[in-house]
Design an enzyme around this catalytic site. Structure first.
Site: not given
Ligand code: MRU
Length: 340
Positions: A187, A228
């Protein structure tokens, strides 16, 4: 439902539309989403991702179904199924709980639509407030390290940790960002690099295992990450690899900030031990796939461990940047996160 437009999610021309984040940055493909099965598979495949965005995309779909005449029972089932897609990101549970509450109203279809619109617009405002508070922690010339993607792609607004970086870059022309590529799904390398380039903020992409030597060389001034789920004691879950950074930051005495809206706080989790951690497919670790194709490098029979998130203990955090302000360890130890 009124027209709602964000970077990777919109309700326009009577359709819920999502930008496929799995195909970025090489391909900008939008999908129309008309039913629960479609939204579930978009979320499970991380085409729709980022804690706030997952909740908002699921909410717009439920509102769309309400407008299409789904019964109360059907909407309840839709909420149940969507809630179960990703277990760690609590923003999804928060959004679904708000819609379930709206379903209790006599005019439930209109109530669900209004609540989904509110959730979307609230998220934009939450992002702006976090970004404003967080940007005050940034100084001219800072080299900031960030992990995963926490920008406009992951929210309805400017983002969480990356929103702070966005606002700080508008105030100081000379900040520079170290972007952790963020294995296994990259990501950082795919999405954060893409957003920073679009915002014209100078950045350098690194592999996750390069952070320690950069810190030792004095090349990292601050770290900003998203979350999260945040427990009442301040422990938080974020993309796997965040805990590594926090340990390294502590050793090298580098400020480590977590940035999240109040919708990421979970008052039912006393500590990080209560946060469920999503386990994902082995294929994400044995190889890589995306818009560029796919390849597997590990032996067919390789045993794999693939938690999507890890938990960073409160003791390693310099401050919690929320939309209500910046909170320091003494306040968090006194229980402030249970009251904001
Ligand atoms: O697995 P993902 O790509 O959904 O994980 C995203 C993250 O870990 C972000 O750091 C988190 O959701 C905060 S986003 C504003």
């Amino acid at each position: 439902m009124k027209e709602l437009i964000a970077r990777s999610l919109k309700y326009q021309n009577g359709m819920v539309q999502v930008l496929d984040q799995y195909l970025l940055p090489h391909q900008e493909t939008w999908h129309h989403c008309e039913n629960v099965e479609q939204m579930k598979s978009l979320i499970l495949a991380l085409k729709v991702r980022g804690a706030p965005l997952i909740g908002l995309a699921a909410s717009l779909l439920v509102a769309y179904l309400a407008e299409q005449g789904s019964s109360k029972a059907q909407l309840n089932d839709a909420i149940d199924e969507l809630t179960a897609t990703r277990p760690t990101a609590v923003n999804l549970m928060h959004c679904m709980a708000r819609l379930r509450e709206a379903l209790q109203q006599p005019e439930y279809a209109q109530a669900v639509v209004t609540e989904a619109e509110r959730l979307f617009e609230e998220d934009c405002a939450l992002c702006d407030r976090m970004a404003t508070f967080g940007a005050e922690l940034v100084e001219s010339g800072d080299n900031i390290l960030t992990h995963c993607n926490t920008g406009a792609l992951a929210t309805a607004g400017v983002g969480t940790a990356l929103g702070v970086i966005h606002h700080a870059a508008r105030q100081h022309s000379n900040i520079h960002i170290w972007v952790d590529e963020t294995r296994p799904l990259l990501q950082g390398g795919r999405l954060t690099a893409y957003e920073l380039a679009q915002w014209q903020i100078p950045y350098t992409l690194i592999c996750d295992n390069m952070a320690a030597s950069l810190m030792a060389a004095g090349k990292v001034d601050k770290i900003f990450v998203g979350a999260d789920r945040i427990a009442v004691n301040g422990d938080f879950a974020n993309k796997v690899g965040t805990y590594n950074l926090a340990v390294l930051a502590h050793y090298h005495q580098i400020p480590f900030y977590v940035v999240a809206p109040v919708t990421t706080l979970d008052s039912s989790c006393a500590s990080g031990q209560d946060i469920p951690i999503e386990q994902r497919a082995e294929t994400e670790v044995t190889g890589v796939s995306g818009s560029f194709g796919s390849c597997q490098w590990a032996p067919e029979q390789a045993e794999v461990y693939n938690p999507a998130f890890d938990v960073t203990p409160a003791a390693l955090i310099t401050a919690w940047v929320l939309d209500t302000g910046v909170y320091y360890p003494q306040q968090v130890a006194a229980g402030v996160l249970g009251t904001v």
